[in-house]
Design a protein around this motif. Sequence first.
Motif, PDB file in Angstrom:
ATOM      1  N   GLU A 178       1.296  -1.609  -1.404  1.00 56.99           N
ATOM      2  CA  GLU A 178       0.818  -0.507  -1.040  1.00 56.99           C
ATOM      3  C   GLU A 178       0.977   0.670  -0.064  1.00 56.99           C
ATOM      4  OE1 GLU A 178      -2.812   1.900  -2.665  1.00 56.99           O
ATOM      5  OE2 GLU A 178      -1.824   0.266  -2.974  1.00 56.99           O
ATOM      6  N   LEU A 179       1.453   0.200   1.390  1.00 55.35           N
ATOM      7  CA  LEU A 179       1.690   0.882   2.691  1.00 55.35           C
ATOM      8  C   LEU A 179       3.220   1.813   2.139  1.00 55.35           C
ATOM      9  CD1 LEU A 179       0.914  -1.251   5.530  1.00 55.35           C
ATOM     10  CD2 LEU A 179      -0.487   0.328   3.750  1.00 55.35           C
ATOM     11  N   ARG A 180       4.003   1.104   1.613  1.00 57.21           N
ATOM     12  CA  ARG A 180       5.724   1.471   1.178  1.00 57.21           C
ATOM     13  C   ARG A 180       5.217   2.524  -0.116  1.00 57.21           C
ATOM     14  NH1 ARG A 180       6.807  -4.182   2.002  1.00 57.21           N
ATOM     15  NH2 ARG A 180       6.688  -4.724   0.006  1.00 57.21           N
ATOM     16  N   ARG A 181       4.044   2.005  -1.104  1.00 53.30           N
ATOM     17  CA  ARG A 181       4.099   3.169  -2.285  1.00 53.30           C
ATOM     18  C   ARG A 181       2.989   3.948  -1.472  1.00 53.30           C
ATOM     19  NH1 ARG A 181       0.096   5.173  -5.218  1.00 53.30           N
ATOM     20  NH2 ARG A 181      -2.050   3.375  -4.376  1.00 53.30           N
ATOM     21  N   ARG A 182       2.470   4.316  -0.369  1.00 57.35           N
ATOM     22  CA  ARG A 182       2.426   4.983   0.123  1.00 57.35           C
ATOM     23  C   ARG A 182       2.757   5.989   1.220  1.00 57.35           C
ATOM     24  NH1 ARG A 182      -3.343   6.566  -1.629  1.00 57.35           N
ATOM     25  NH2 ARG A 182      -4.254   5.510  -2.284  1.00 57.35           N
ATOM     26  N   LYS A 183       4.101   5.128   1.441  1.00 58.85           N
ATOM     27  CA  LYS A 183       4.810   6.279   2.544  1.00 58.85           C
ATOM     28  C   LYS A 183       3.919   5.618   3.685  1.00 58.85           C
ATOM     29  CE  LYS A 183       7.576   8.525  -0.605  1.00 58.85           C
ATOM     30  NZ  LYS A 183       8.040   9.873  -1.065  1.00 58.85           N
ATOM     31  N   VAL A 184       3.731   4.806   3.996  1.00 59.51           N
ATOM     32  CA  VAL A 184       2.908   4.327   5.641  1.00 59.51           C
ATOM     33  C   VAL A 184       3.599   2.861   5.888  1.00 59.51           C
ATOM     34  CG1 VAL A 184       1.030   3.441   6.456  1.00 59.51           C
ATOM     35  CG2 VAL A 184       1.011   5.292   4.944  1.00 59.51           C
ATOM     36  N   ALA A 185       4.004   3.226   7.261  1.00 61.27           N
ATOM     37  CA  ALA A 185       4.582   1.881   7.876  1.00 61.27           C
ATOM     38  C   ALA A 185       3.181   1.364   8.763  1.00 61.27           C
ATOM     39  CB  ALA A 185       5.196   2.552   9.480  1.00 61.27           C
TER      40      ALA A 185
END
Length: 856
Positions: free
Chosen positions: A688-695
């Motif tokens: 989910e984090l990679r989809r929302r571009k959150v590190a």
Amino acid sequence: MPVNLDLPRPAPSRLKRLFGRWWRQQSPARQDRLATLAPLLSVLMFLSAITAAFWYLRNEEIDRATDAVRRDTEVAQQQMRLHLIENQEQLVRIARELVTRDINAGEFLDQAATFQRERPEVRQLTWVNAARKVRASQTVISFQQEVSNDGTTPDPSLPSDGKRTESEFTFLAARDTRQPVYSRPFTDADGTPVFQIQVPLIDRGNFAGTLIVEYSIEALVRFFVPTEVSRRHAMQVLGPDEQVLASTVTVMPGQPVAKPSLLHDLPLAPMSNGLVLRGQGYRTSIGLIGNTLFWMVVALSVLTVWMLLGTWRHMRRRTQIQNALVQETNFRRAMENSMLTGMRAMDMEGKVTYVNPAFCAMTGYSEVDLVGGRPPFPYWPPDRIDENTRLLQQELQGRSPAGGIEVKVMRKDGSVFDARMYVSPLIDPKGLQTGWMTSMTNITEAKRIRDQLSASHERFTTVLEGLDAAVSVLSVQQGELLFANRSYRLWFGVDARGHTQLANTSAALAFVPEPDEDVDGLSGLPTQELTEAGAQPREVYVESLQMWFDVRSRYLQWTDGRLAQMLIATDITARRRVEEQVQQQAEKAQVTSRLITMGEMASSVAHELNQPLTAINNYCNGMVSRVRNESINTEDLIAALQKTARQAERAGQIIHRIRAFVKKSEPQRQPAQAFEIVDDAVELAGIELRRRKVAIHTYVAQRLPTLMVDPILIEQVLMNLLKNAAEAIDSAQLPPSRRNIELRVVPRHTPDQGGTIEFSVTDMGPGMKEEVLARLYEAFFSTKAEGLGIGLSLCRSIIESHRGRMKAENLYNGSIVTGCRFAFTLPVDLTQRADLHNVPDVPDAAAAANPNATSS
């Protein structure tokens, strides 16, 4: 200069020698007279002191009684005054409505009936016009409503022109003064003392008649003199001629009335019509005088004997035998007079030969009336002569029971009391029986107390029998069931096995106490400590009954001194079933929450799985093309197949993680390492984090203790917090510099929780409002448009079920919110440290020292 210490002897020594010489010169008779002077002076002084003290106490008692009569009279006057004033205000309101609302006779009668029902002292309400004609009348005697237009009536309760009646005088006064006026007391047509209040009816300044309300003086006294006042003192209402109109005390016909010694009169306000409220009281000092004189005589006798001892020492040489006889006689008489048990001696034929003062005091007859008498005796009740004759014959034959006989005894004044009589043979100095000695004790009070105790025990037993809980008492030493109520007998029968099954006493009593003075020798247990200990609630399952019980036990001292254990077992089967259902619902909610989380992440999971599957497809198509063209060698083919296998393994790991996360299973506490939980949660949340571009940056401290938790539930909490943080950052459309999350796991120690491990998730999003923070953990509360509001509430329940705590707070830079931090703690035992092989591998020293060592 030396001081001469040889002082002359004091003068009293010479006076003492002179007094002794003078005393020896006196005759013995004169010495006796002088010796008795000191006791007589002492007696006189003592009598004077007692008389003065009694006089003072008597005056104090009279003053207190007078104050009590005055206070009670004032209380009764105040009660009647307030009630009459309240009635007057109500009547003025009714009179105003009569002239302003043009009420007809029927409506007036309805109001009058309501007014009269609430006031029992009101005998009659009459509406009279200015010509003294009755428009409507409501009476208390017949309760018949009358409407009359006649001009005159012989009734003394109604005003009549030209007649000298109290009603007419009051009517004229009300007409002239235009104010409510009370009449003087008079007797109505039924002969009842009454008085009236007439309220004028003023219609546009013109006199339109009066509203006549007739009060019964006797009812006013009966209903509005407080009960506690009438119990203490008699209250009378007197007319202007000192005639008693009403009283709280009813005099029996033909019996003389004692004149009261205390009186207090007060006018019966607010009428000011000559009525006087008189309180009556009586002095109660007669009984006090009798008791005081008795004890005064006893005290004076003892004092006189003590003072005369000095005189008797001088007379002992001449009257030794006489004094010994007198002392013996006085001693025996004092014994007889001081005995509280009545003694009666009879000869062999049943004639009374002796009675002591206590027997005379009990029966009320004097010694002359009883000595020499034969049956039937005067103290036998008339209705028990035959029974007492049979008991007397049994007594003369020596067949009286050793435990005594319970009989009824009639006093001289006719009152009867219960007594117990014990009979024993009367033996003379020669050893011959000359009669029978009977002792009699008044057992009226003891019998009353015994009956009260029996009734109290019956009430107590009834309460225990009515309880829904099982109550039982077991002797600790003998194992005997001392008491069991109805519920216990219904569930466990009448033996002690049910008590033992509930109490599990075999483990509770398996100890040896230390020697102590407080140890009960009968049971060998420390009774004081056990009985002072409070109840210890336990939940016990009885398999034979298929029931759960809440058991509370304590030790107590039984009536015979034995140490006993009391149990109170309450059926909680229904509550346990509800708790099990709640637990099952919570488990279902946890699984549902995980399914919802994965449902929300479905697109991200699909995208994550699409990459390895696409790679596998590309590798396979490439190898097929090159094999067909025969342009691939064995090494390239093996390398391509290995890459395809790694992509397939990656897709399988993703599916395995998701399946393990959403799999329905029972919560299981097991040893777990914090870094393993973090790795699994980060791997799932990373999609989910990679989809929302959150590190994400993670830091897990080294050498953390082992946790006893359910790893899947803790992983669910971390997943929810990470997903919420990513959604908050993405929905706020923050720049790349603020699109990161920090996950930290560090040890903590607090005074209230002790050793814990803290998991914290910090984002650089917009934060939350204060009202959202206040309602953050409420069920079904959500800030999302499509949220269900069960995520954070369920997370908090999971953490609290692990005895941990969860909190949320905003991060500030001055007054500006720079992010939000969620943290929860899990308790651990700090004495148990993880082994070195449980510490995660660190790529290098720089990564171990850097908090942001791992990122996605």
